[in-house]
Design a protein around this motif. Structure first.
Motif, PDB file in Angstrom:
ATOM      1  N   UNK A 198     -12.313 -12.623  25.552  1.00  0.00           N
ATOM      2  CA  UNK A 198     -11.166 -12.629  26.463  1.00  0.00           C
ATOM      3  C   UNK A 198     -10.280 -11.456  26.041  1.00  0.00           C
ATOM      4  N   UNK A 236       7.615 -11.843  31.755  1.00  0.00           N
ATOM      5  CA  UNK A 236       6.398 -11.647  32.536  1.00  0.00           C
ATOM      6  C   UNK A 236       5.356 -12.637  32.033  1.00  0.00           C
ATOM      7  N   UNK A 247      -2.438 -12.437  20.049  1.00  0.00           N
ATOM      8  CA  UNK A 247      -2.971 -13.623  20.707  1.00  0.00           C
ATOM      9  C   UNK A 247      -2.996 -14.749  19.693  1.00  0.00           C
ATOM     10  N   UNK A 277     -11.433 -12.744  37.206  1.00  0.00           N
ATOM     11  CA  UNK A 277     -10.795 -11.611  36.519  1.00  0.00           C
ATOM     12  C   UNK A 277     -10.293 -12.045  35.146  1.00  0.00           C
ATOM     13  N   UNK A 335      -6.448  -9.640  26.604  1.00  0.00           N
ATOM     14  CA  UNK A 335      -5.125  -9.543  27.223  1.00  0.00           C
ATOM     15  C   UNK A 335      -4.671  -8.086  27.159  1.00  0.00           C
ATOM     16  N   UNK A 357      -5.246  -7.079  23.370  1.00  0.00           N
ATOM     17  CA  UNK A 357      -5.480  -8.148  22.394  1.00  0.00           C
ATOM     18  C   UNK A 357      -6.774  -8.865  22.742  1.00  0.00           C
ATOM     19  N   UNK A 393       1.318 -14.847  32.788  1.00  0.00           N
ATOM     20  CA  UNK A 393       0.017 -14.921  33.443  1.00  0.00           C
ATOM     21  C   UNK A 393      -0.637 -16.227  33.008  1.00  0.00           C
ATOM     22  N   UNK A 451       1.921  -8.497  32.174  1.00  0.00           N
ATOM     23  CA  UNK A 451       0.867  -8.997  31.279  1.00  0.00           C
ATOM     24  C   UNK A 451      -0.228  -9.691  32.072  1.00  0.00           C
ATOM     25  N   UNK A 452      -1.449  -9.621  31.582  1.00  0.00           N
ATOM     26  CA  UNK A 452      -2.588 -10.265  32.218  1.00  0.00           C
ATOM     27  C   UNK A 452      -3.661 -10.549  31.174  1.00  0.00           C
ATOM     28  N   UNK A 453      -4.220 -11.753  31.216  1.00  0.00           N
ATOM     29  CA  UNK A 453      -5.374 -12.048  30.363  1.00  0.00           C
ATOM     30  C   UNK A 453      -6.615 -12.038  31.242  1.00  0.00           C
ATOM     31  N   UNK A 454      -7.677 -11.441  30.745  1.00  0.00           N
ATOM     32  CA  UNK A 454      -8.915 -11.307  31.511  1.00  0.00           C
ATOM     33  C   UNK A 454      -9.998 -12.169  30.884  1.00  0.00           C
ATOM     34  N   UNK A 455     -10.618 -13.016  31.733  1.00  0.00           N
ATOM     35  CA  UNK A 455     -11.612 -13.990  31.264  1.00  0.00           C
ATOM     36  C   UNK A 455     -12.840 -13.920  32.159  1.00  0.00           C
ATOM     37  N   UNK A 496      -4.454 -18.182  33.220  1.00  0.00           N
ATOM     38  CA  UNK A 496      -5.857 -18.253  33.607  1.00  0.00           C
ATOM     39  C   UNK A 496      -6.387 -19.606  33.167  1.00  0.00           C
ATOM     40  N   UNK A 508       1.642  -6.731  20.174  1.00  0.00           N
ATOM     41  CA  UNK A 508       0.916  -7.795  20.876  1.00  0.00           C
ATOM     42  C   UNK A 508       0.200  -8.700  19.889  1.00  0.00           C
ATOM     43  N   UNK A 519      -1.149  -5.836  28.157  1.00  0.00           N
ATOM     44  CA  UNK A 519       0.230  -5.868  28.615  1.00  0.00           C
ATOM     45  C   UNK A 519       0.672  -4.418  28.754  1.00  0.00           C
TER      46      UNK A 519
END
Lengths: 335, 335
Positions: free
Chosen positions: B141, A126, A56, B335, B143, B94, A128, B54-58, A130, A54, B145
């Motif tokens: 932030x 996949x 960023x 989220x 991420x 990440x 995402x 995958x998802x980024x969280x903020x 934000x 991974x 996965x």
């Protein structure tokens, strides 16, 4: 399109999100894994062991000579997977967008990711998106995470390094870092310096087919010096490199002198370090030089029993210098 | 520790980066895949098909009642993998950190990720840390996965939905969104509302073992209303739900009334929607209610041949309302 901007609604999970995904993102990455837009993608079985990596990307500026944050995000993770000796197959892509970011720029970046993914032979499966309010992020950050397949019986890494191994560098040092720095410092007279961002999986594949590769590393943040230091430390061997053998473009060397930088520590995004048995060094060099991404490859040093965990540089003047990682930050947001 | 801050050097790829990783990150996530600190992690073979999400969280604020950005980032991706019918196995993590972020807060978040990963039974195997200058990101932030394994022959998703399917919701609506909103709006009198962030892979496993699950979805951004709209659209069926059957905590309902919100659109992070054959609805409900993360489960509606691609709500008053996704943004950075 050119005046349309990313709005908070684009990250809401509602209709605006759906529109952004369907009109901008899906057309760029369309494939049968991504198309169902489910919570996750279901992939075909991957034989053997799986490599995961991974990264960023927060590079500033987002557009630069030779690439942009999109191609960098694809190539960077493709390369991290390749450095495990694995064949990269699938990527995820997650975007953090700043409110007010131009949709036209996003479209440009998506198109660049599409091209880079095609060139590297990977699918983006996949995603995402934000959105954060203006001022809470800087334009766009991209995370890519890669999944690859590791050939049966292959085991590359610092632990596999042996005394006497030759160390090859597949291309010129410092191109990426300098291309970014030139833009940041507005040094127009070095404007021809281009980032070396490139997918290295084909080059790795060639090397693995032709010789017993012991370890691979792409010298990104921290440069060749930082990467060699990490490998010396992890392997427990010493590393000796020759200043005269280090490939640097003349204009990168001049720019480094002007800025007081050592190209050994400047980031690269399209070259790799390979550790191979001494007797296979010339074969490996030839194989690299026959690949378009390795045509400027050079043998830069060797692994020693002495100076355990340390990197020694033999200078052009005949002296010796210990290469330590930088304590501080050369250039923030280089990748 | 409490006064130490994230510095740009922590993202340099040099000595400070190495220290941060070795002193803070490795101790939190230590496992044999992550330990070599290579460019990527090499995992054991995963039998069958592989799920990736995958998802980024903020999320803002990063600490809230019932969790923080760390537990949310682990549970969120665990759940996205579980919604494919897959068993989550590995996560990458990440971080994009803002210069000046307190290391003590990072440590707290890492510890919370460690606990959440243990609870969900997943390993964090690959990581990345970037630092951007102060003001170029907001605190942190993350991420994540995920990689999971899909059981042979299992095929869940909107395409597998059938007419007459019962729709179950595994828990109360809106807890997560309200817990965040209470902090943002500084509404202390609803301070007891807790985020429902939780790993749902165990609950999914129970349901898959006991009945023919046709589709699963965790109603995060966009809420239950947004998720049902997406599923109706993707499946081509109609969806009918009963307002009287929707599980909402009284204090969440009161807070929503006060704020002029419809709990149907408020984000959840610890409940799921399951579509099962009509004849298995009661079994599925019982199975859910026996699981600690499904004890407030309810049957909320059914799939219809009529009203293709649309969601209809039968109101308490006996009327009918069409549920469309919100056009705008209810609450950024939920989220």
């Amino acid at each position: 399109m050119s005046k349309q901007l990313v709005m908070l609604e684009h990250g809401s999970g509602g209709r605006a999100s759906a529109n952004l995904i369907e009109q901008l993102i899906l057309p760029a990455f369309s494939n049968r894994y991504l198309a169902p837009l489910a919570d996750g993608a279901i992939l075909d079985p991957i034989p053997g062991r799986i490599a995961v990596s991974t990264d960023s990307f927060v590079v500033d500026p987002i557009f630069f000579n030779g690439g942009d944050i999109g191609s960098l995000a694809v190539n960077g993770t493709v390369n991290d997977i390749a450095m495990c000796g694995a064949t990269p197959k699938y990527l995820s892509a997650a975007f953090v967008l700043e409110e007010g970011f131009p949709l036209a720029d996003l479209k440009k970046i998506l198109s660049s990711m599409k091209k880079a993914a095609k060139r590297a032979g990977v699918l983006i499966v996949s995603g995402d998106t934000k959105v954060v309010p203006k001022g809470k992020a800087d334009k766009i950050f991209i995370n890519t995470t890669g999944v690859g397949s590791v050939p049966f019986g292959l085991d590359v890494g610092p632990h596999a390094i042996c005394e006497g191994d030759a160390i090859l560098l597949s291309g010129f040092m410092g191109d990426h870092g300098l291309s970014i720095m030139m833009l940041r410092e507005d040094l127009g007279f070095f404007a021809e310096i281009q980032s070396d961002t490139a997918p290295l999986n084909g080059l790795v594949c060639d090397c693995l087919a032709a010789c017993h590769v012991h370890a691979l590393r792409d010298p990104t943040r921290g440069g060749v010096g930082g990467a060699l230091w990490e490998i010396a430390r992890a392997s427990g061997f010493g590393i000796s490199i020759q200043e005269s053998g280090l490939p640097v473009r003349p204009q990168v060397e001049s720019a480094c002198q002007l800025l007081g930088l050592d190209p050994l520590y400047v980031a690269n995004e399209g070259c790799l370090l390979a550790f191979v048995p001494e007797g296979e060094a010339k074969t490996a060099l030839k194989i690299m030089q026959n690949n378009p991404f390795g045509k400027n490859a050079a043998i830069i040093g060797r692994v020693t029993k002495e100076n355990k965990g340390q990197v020694f540089l033999e200078t052009r003047a005949g002296g010796t210098r210990i290469i330590n990682p930088l304590a501080g930050e050369l250039l923030p947001r280089i990748c």
